[in-house]
Design an enzyme around this catalytic site. Structure first.
Site, short mmCIF file in Angstrom:
data_model
loop_
_atom_site.label_atom_id
_atom_site.label_comp_id
_atom_site.label_asym_id
_atom_site.label_seq_id
_atom_site.Cartn_x
_atom_site.Cartn_y
_atom_site.Cartn_z
N THR A 92 22.97 21.66 21.32
CA THR A 92 21.62 21.30 20.87
C THR A 92 20.60 22.23 21.51
OG1 THR A 92 21.16 19.65 22.59
CG2 THR A 92 22.31 18.86 20.60
N LYS B 57 18.79 19.07 18.26
CA LYS B 57 17.64 18.83 19.15
C LYS B 57 16.50 18.26 18.32
CE LYS B 57 17.62 20.48 23.20
NZ LYS B 57 18.62 20.01 24.15
N HIS C 90 -6.51 -5.27 5.61
CA HIS C 90 -7.43 -6.31 5.15
C HIS C 90 -8.78 -6.25 5.86
CE1 HIS C 90 -4.01 -7.98 3.10
NE2 HIS C 90 -3.36 -8.18 4.22
O1 LIG Z 1 -3.64 -5.74 -3.53
C1 LIG Z 1 -3.08 -6.77 -3.12
N1 LIG Z 1 -1.78 -7.01 -3.46
C2 LIG Z 1 -1.12 -8.11 -3.05
O2 LIG Z 1 0.07 -8.29 -3.39
C3 LIG Z 1 -1.82 -9.00 -2.22
N2 LIG Z 1 -1.47 -10.18 -1.63
C4 LIG Z 1 -2.54 -10.62 -0.93
O3 LIG Z 1 -2.58 -11.68 -0.22
N3 LIG Z 1 -3.58 -9.74 -1.08
C5 LIG Z 1 -3.15 -8.73 -1.88
N4 LIG Z 1 -3.76 -7.61 -2.33
#
Ligand SMILES: O=c1[nH]c(=O)c2[nH]c(=O)[nH]c2[nH]1
Length: 321
Positions: free
Chosen positions: A57, A12, A270
């Site tokens: 289960t 389960k 990012h």
């Molecule tokens: O810390 C990072 N590693 C990467 O491999 C990478 N590649 C990227 O475009 N930005 C970053 N930043």
């Protein structure tokens, strides 16, 4: 075409179990999601439909709840260990049990905050807050996976969804540039990620519950590993997320005896500085910048860090469940 049965397991999944422990008027809570996967002598049920070896289960679900009541939940690792041992030792046909646990953390409601905010003065901590009111902790989910085959134990602890950000001390430069490279070098960027980590405990000498003959404090072990990875994240001047990841793993291995291997999966969340030139505005990191927090695509950085000489045993995709 002749066929044969390959790897199989059953049980389960995602049993949601909440255990309250009462210490007088002070309550304690453990809130888990427990998944049971059993395997062993299960050819017949697949080939002919004989259920003679099948522990339902439904029974595995009941066992989770009964064990929570009978033995309590001291930690995800302890609870998983007790269940794995039970299934393998009580059923002849079951040769291997894998118990996966997620834990959702709760903390006590802080009633002193409202008094401070309304200027009513503080209750000065007094009894340490309400005794039975909790607010869900917004941070990570704790994880554990316990596997037992009647002989060897494997105990993996971990976490997922630990979101962290450094607003400086991060660069990315000196990388390969080819015909498709447009990324500008950045000497002062935001570094942010959601950490998923899995680490493996040394169970060579014991039964998993107590490798050194004593009772392992899994909560303390977890808090220690988390604290060291956070400290490494904060203190590393980062030249890449890969370097930061390695420092986080190395610090855990260096400071946590009994942890020989740790694997991370970390998205590079990012943060792009917005171009404000059209509005006559500069937007330099040094002055305190405005960023666009992109959610996808993201770089995905994954690696294992090992104690020198340790065998890599955490599966590569373990951090992507
Ligand atoms: O810390 C990072 N590693 C990467 O491999 C990478 N590649 C990227 O475009 N930005 C970053 N930043």
């Amino acid at each position: 075409m002749p066929t044969i049965l390959g790897q199989n397991q059953y049980g389960k999944a995602e049993n949601r179990v909440v255990k309250i422990t009462r210490d007088g008027a002070v309550h304690h809570i453990r809130d888990l999601n427990v998944s049971v996967a059993l395997s062993g002598d299960m050819d017949d049920v697949h080939y002919s439909g004989s259920n003679a070896h099948v522990l339902p289960t439904d029974t595995t679900k009941n066992t989770v709840y009964a064990f929570a009541k009978q033995h309590g939940i001291a930690s995800p690792e302890q609870f998983g260990t007790a269940l794995a041992r039970h299934f393998v030792t009580s059923q002849e046909a079951i040769r291997r049990a894998r118990i996966r646990v997620e834990e959702y953390a709760w903390e006590r409601v802080d009633t002193t905050a409202s008094e401070a905010a309304s200027g009513a003065g503080s209750a000065s901590g007094g009894d340490g807050g309400p005794r039975h009111s909790f607010v869900r902790k917004g941070q990570e989910t704790r994880t554990a996976q316990i596997t037992y085959d009647g002989d060897r134990w494997e105990i993996l602890s971990g976490l997922t969804g630990l979101t962290v950000l450094n607003s400086t001390d991060s660069e990315f430069s000196g990388y390969v540039k080819d015909a498709y490279t447009t990324l500008p070098e950045d000497h002062d960027r935001i570094l942010a990620t959601d950490v998923t980590a899995v680490w493996r405990h040394d169970t060579a000498d014991g039964d998993g519950t107590a490798p050194d003959g004593g009772v392992r404090d899994w909560d303390e072990s977890y808090a220690r590993a988390k604290a060291h990875m956070l400290r490494a994240f904060a203190e590393t001047y980062s030249l890449s997320l890969q370097q930061t990841l390695y420092q986080m793993g190395a610090r855990v291995i260096d400071h946590c005896a009994g942890i020989d291997e740790i694997r991370f999966s970390m998205p590079n969340k990012h943060h792009f500085r917005v171009d404000l030139a059209p509005f006559g505005l500069t937007n330099d990191a040094a002055d305190g910048a405005v960023y666009y927090a992109a959610d996808r695509p993201y770089g995905l950085i994954e690696a294992t860090v090992l104690r020198d000489g340790a065998e890599p045993r955490i599966p590569v995709d373990m951090t992507n469940l």
